[in-house]
Scaffold this active site. Structure first.
Site, PDB file in Angstrom:
ATOM      1  CB  VAL A  36      -0.929  -0.023   1.046  1.00  0.00           C
ATOM      2  CG1 VAL A  36      -1.715   1.425   1.321  1.00  0.00           C
ATOM      3  CG2 VAL A  36      -1.708  -1.340   0.900  1.00  0.00           C
ATOM      4  CE  LYS A 124      -6.966  -3.824   7.291  1.00  0.00           C
ATOM      5  NZ  LYS A 124      -6.762  -4.824   6.607  1.00  0.00           N
ATOM      6  CD  GLU A 148     -14.336   5.790   3.348  1.00  0.00           C
ATOM      7  OE1 GLU A 148     -14.886   7.237   4.366  1.00  0.00           O
ATOM      8  OE2 GLU A 148     -14.929   5.042   3.620  1.00  0.00           O
ATOM      9  N   GLY A 206      -2.208  -9.110  -4.600  1.00  0.00           N
ATOM     10  CA  GLY A 206      -1.920  -7.315  -2.986  1.00  0.00           C
ATOM     11  C   GLY A 206      -2.648  -7.354  -3.001  1.00  0.00           C
ATOM     12  CD  GLU A 209      -4.759  -7.194   5.791  1.00  0.00           C
ATOM     13  OE1 GLU A 209      -4.083  -7.806   6.712  1.00  0.00           O
ATOM     14  OE2 GLU A 209      -5.652  -6.995   4.620  1.00  0.00           O
ATOM     15  CG  ASP A 220      -9.054  -8.951   6.949  1.00  0.00           C
ATOM     16  OD1 ASP A 220      -8.230  -7.464   7.151  1.00  0.00           O
ATOM     17  OD2 ASP A 220     -10.350  -8.191   6.550  1.00  0.00           O
ATOM     18  CE  LYS A 224     -10.643  -4.623   5.789  1.00  0.00           C
ATOM     19  NZ  LYS A 224     -10.790  -5.942   4.895  1.00  0.00           N
ATOM     20  N   GLY A 320      -7.243  -3.819  -3.029  1.00  0.00           N
ATOM     21  CA  GLY A 320      -6.373  -3.933  -3.563  1.00  0.00           C
ATOM     22  C   GLY A 320      -5.398  -2.465  -3.074  1.00  0.00           C
TER      23      GLY A 320
HETATM   24  N1  LIG Z   1      -2.522  -4.518   1.021  1.00  0.00           N
HETATM   25  C1  LIG Z   1      -4.132  -4.378   0.709  1.00  0.00           C
HETATM   26  O1  LIG Z   1      -4.115  -4.689  -0.528  1.00  0.00           O
HETATM   27  C2  LIG Z   1      -4.806  -3.160   1.581  1.00  0.00           C
HETATM   28  C3  LIG Z   1      -5.832  -2.774   1.897  1.00  0.00           C
HETATM   29  C4  LIG Z   1      -6.282  -2.433   2.640  1.00  0.00           C
HETATM   30  C5  LIG Z   1      -5.562  -2.316   3.667  1.00  0.00           C
HETATM   31  N2  LIG Z   1      -4.982  -2.875   3.837  1.00  0.00           N
HETATM   32  C6  LIG Z   1      -3.957  -1.991   5.513  1.00  0.00           C
HETATM   33  O2  LIG Z   1      -2.977  -1.628   4.847  1.00  0.00           O
HETATM   34  C7  LIG Z   1      -1.572  -1.578   5.693  1.00  0.00           C
HETATM   35  C8  LIG Z   1      -0.253  -1.773   4.719  1.00  0.00           C
HETATM   36  O3  LIG Z   1      -0.362  -3.403   4.238  1.00  0.00           O
HETATM   37  P1  LIG Z   1       0.723  -3.562   3.403  1.00  0.00           P
HETATM   38  O4  LIG Z   1      -0.614  -4.702   2.489  1.00  0.00           O
HETATM   39  O5  LIG Z   1       0.603  -2.463   2.751  1.00  0.00           O
HETATM   40  O6  LIG Z   1       1.506  -4.176   4.477  1.00  0.00           O
HETATM   41  P2  LIG Z   1       3.336  -4.700   3.270  1.00  0.00           P
HETATM   42  O7  LIG Z   1       3.334  -5.013   2.303  1.00  0.00           O
HETATM   43  O8  LIG Z   1       3.316  -6.266   5.274  1.00  0.00           O
HETATM   44  O9  LIG Z   1       3.646  -3.374   4.742  1.00  0.00           O
HETATM   45  C9  LIG Z   1       4.030  -3.054   5.849  1.00  0.00           C
HETATM   46  C10 LIG Z   1       4.713  -1.817   5.787  1.00  0.00           C
HETATM   47  O10 LIG Z   1       5.545  -1.589   6.266  1.00  0.00           O
HETATM   48  C11 LIG Z   1       6.431  -1.170   7.064  1.00  0.00           C
HETATM   49  N3  LIG Z   1       6.681  -2.054   8.452  1.00  0.00           N
HETATM   50  C12 LIG Z   1       6.358  -3.277   9.145  1.00  0.00           C
HETATM   51  N4  LIG Z   1       6.501  -3.053  10.400  1.00  0.00           N
HETATM   52  C13 LIG Z   1       7.255  -2.334  10.817  1.00  0.00           C
HETATM   53  C14 LIG Z   1       7.665  -1.612  11.926  1.00  0.00           C
HETATM   54  N5  LIG Z   1       8.326  -1.961  13.191  1.00  0.00           N
HETATM   55  N6  LIG Z   1       8.864  -0.330  12.207  1.00  0.00           N
HETATM   56  C15 LIG Z   1       8.779   0.202  10.488  1.00  0.00           C
HETATM   57  N7  LIG Z   1       8.272  -0.393   9.190  1.00  0.00           N
HETATM   58  C16 LIG Z   1       7.523  -1.304   9.433  1.00  0.00           C
HETATM   59  C17 LIG Z   1       7.661  -2.425   6.114  1.00  0.00           C
HETATM   60  O11 LIG Z   1       8.456  -2.213   6.123  1.00  0.00           O
HETATM   61  P3  LIG Z   1       9.718  -3.141   5.351  1.00  0.00           P
HETATM   62  O12 LIG Z   1       8.833  -2.680   4.233  1.00  0.00           O
HETATM   63  O13 LIG Z   1      11.406  -2.602   5.813  1.00  0.00           O
HETATM   64  O14 LIG Z   1       9.558  -4.707   5.522  1.00  0.00           O
HETATM   65  C18 LIG Z   1       6.274  -2.596   5.208  1.00  0.00           C
HETATM   66  O15 LIG Z   1       6.865  -1.140   4.091  1.00  0.00           O
HETATM   67  C19 LIG Z   1      -2.147  -2.620   6.556  1.00  0.00           C
HETATM   68  O16 LIG Z   1      -2.802  -2.375   7.536  1.00  0.00           O
HETATM   69  C20 LIG Z   1      -3.480  -3.654   6.151  1.00  0.00           C
HETATM   70  O17 LIG Z   1      -4.167  -3.681   6.632  1.00  0.00           O
HETATM   71  C21 LIG Z   1      -3.660  -3.118   2.595  1.00  0.00           C
END
Ligand SMILES: NC(=O)c1ccc[n+]([C@@H]2O[C@H](COP(=O)([O-])OP(=O)(O)OC[C@H]3O[C@@H](n4cnc5c(N)ncnc54)[C@H](OP(=O)(O)O)[C@@H]3O)[C@@H](O)[C@H]2O)c1
Length: 434
Positions: A36, A124, A148, A206, A209, A220, A224, A320
């Protein structure tokens, strides 16, 4: 009345961002550069997303990550660091949180809000666990918190209802909140392969989760659902109290049987409330063909709100990374362009007392060599079938409404009598003949 964030945004260049002339640069501190976060950073740089038209240019000034050495586009942010102090030393006008999980997101978001910096989040888990507390911190420091993107990011509706408490008066919601599990069940219904294959596809796209067990277990969707219960029911409940069933309980044959009866099995999140008592469930459920959510397939999300003013339905794309990034950026645009800080509403909310599984009709799967009087056996437990049909080695049945306790007692009795499989999921159907 003055603009808030824009007034504070200085008209200085940010590395890699061409100065947008009369519109101000909004310097964004980005927590997380994963699926994201990266999509957000790319979209913020996209010249076709003409934010200048609404008076600002977003510019990611710094990003906090866990592993700065991880290969990723170096142009995503001028500073990519794992050092929290270095991140907070950067002057920013707004923080976008896309880390996931409760810790350290809570600490970092609280820190930004306590400095009066508005925060926009897609998380969430964070909002389900600490939404109230963060709203209070934001309010105390006269700043904004927007989420949102945390629930049905592709169908922006939360903010609308937050601003309209009378429209938000409702007695319950029925929703498909997790695109990954809807994608998997839809793939099984299409006969297009295995559970594992469909999950791998969802991960590749993507949608899943970071930990896909959250999608598959229903955890999850439960997070929500608690956000929706707070908004529409004015009740606070911890996600762990929502009863869950995993989508792995159903298979392709069940999906075909549901389709043959004109319906579908969907990953539903349901809640209805009265005073402080909640009836809620997350798990696979049979949805009759006339229900709006029967046709919400693939990665799509949907919600039916039993509002006081009448039933309302919102359907749209699942979340996504790109869709989520766009919703985050829309929240940013709203925060930076509003003339007066809209601090989070802190409505009167009460703690939920009881949380129980609702009564419903049931869709049953009975396997093995069944006695010919199976309907009578079920009837002796007070379970009346409106439909019963053999399909290959299994019998499927639709029942009238029954309590979960009664249906489980009947299924235990069938298992004891036949030594075979007997299982059921709730059924959302019109109960004309019961
Ligand atoms: N994926 C989706 O489609 C989607 C949709 C709606 C909402 N969301 C929400 O968006 C959020 C992110 O999801 P994502 O899929 O992008 O997750 P992700 O790909 O795992 O990315 C997480 C990011 O946070 C960083 N991170 C994690 N723990 C950390 C820490 N302790 N200190 C510093 N940085 C840290 C990671 O660093 P590194 O890159 O160095 O590992 C990575 O850049 C979540 O809350 C998820 O529920 C996701």
């Amino acid at each position: 009345v003055t603009t808030t964030v824009l007034d504070r945004a200085v008209r200085v260049p940010v590395a890699g961002v061409e100065h947008p002339g009369p519109s101000a640069i909004c310097r964004i501190g980005l927590l997380g550069l994963g699926n994201v976060g990266s999509a957000f950073a790319r979209l913020a740089r996209d010249p076709s997303a003409s934010f200048a038209a609404v008076g600002f240019t977003p510019a990611v000034a710094a990003a906090l990550v866990r592993s700065p050495a991880k290969p990723r586009g170096s142009d995503l942010a001028p500073l990519i660091t794992d050092d929290r102090e270095a991140f907070f030393a950067e002057p920013v006008d707004l923080v976008v949180e896309a880390l996931g999980g409760v810790d350290p997101a809570f600490t970092l978001v609280s820190r930004a809000l306590a400095r009066g910096i508005p925060v926009v989040t897609a998380n969430k888990s964070l909002i389900a666990a600490h939404g109230d507390e963060l709203s209070r911190i934001a309010r105390r420091h006269g700043t904004a918190l927007r989420y949102e993107a945390a629930c049905m990011a592709g169908v922006p509706f939360l903010g609308t209802f937050e601003r309209r408490p009378l429209a938000a008066r409702a007695s319950g919601v029925t929703a498909i909140l997790n695109g990954t599990s809807n994608y998997i069940l839809s793939a099984l219904a299409a006969g297009g392969g295995s559970f594992a294959g469909a999950l791998a596809d969802a991960q590749r796209l993507g949608y899943a989760e970071p930990d896909p067990s959250m999608d598959i277990s229903g955890a999850d969707a439960a997070e929500k659902l608690t956000i929706l219960i707070r908004l529409f029911g004015r009740l606070v409940v911890e996600p762990a109290r929502i009863p869950l069933d995993a989508i792995a309980e159903v298979d392709g044959e069940d999906m075909s049987a549901a389709a043959a009866w004109g319906g579908a099995i969907r990953p539903l999140a349901r809640a209805a409330w009265r005073d402080t008592a909640i009836r809620a469930h997350v798990g696979p459920a049979f949805v009759g063909g006339t229900h709006a959510l029967a046709h919400v397939a693939g990665v799509s999300n949907g919600i039916v709100i039993d509002a006081e003013r009448g039933t309302q339905c919102y359907i749209g794309p699942g979340a996504g990374p790109e869709v989520t990034a766009a919703t985050l950026l829309d929240d940013v645009a709203e925060v930076v362009t509003e003339r007066r800080v809209r601090t989070p509403a802190c409505p009167v909310v009460e703690a939920a007392t009881a949380v129980t599984v609702p009564d419903s009709a049931w869709f049953l799967r009975l396997g093995g060599a069944l006695p010919s009087d199976i309907a009578d056996l079920l009837g002796s437990y007070g379970i009346w079938c409106t439909r019963l049909e053999r399909r290959g080695a299994r019998v499927y049945a639709l029942t009238c409404s029954a309590t979960p306790a009664r249906i489980h007692a009947a299924l235990d009795a069938v298992r004891a009598a036949t030594g075979a499989d007997a299982a059921g999921v709730p059924a959302i159907v019109e109960e004309a003949s019961c």
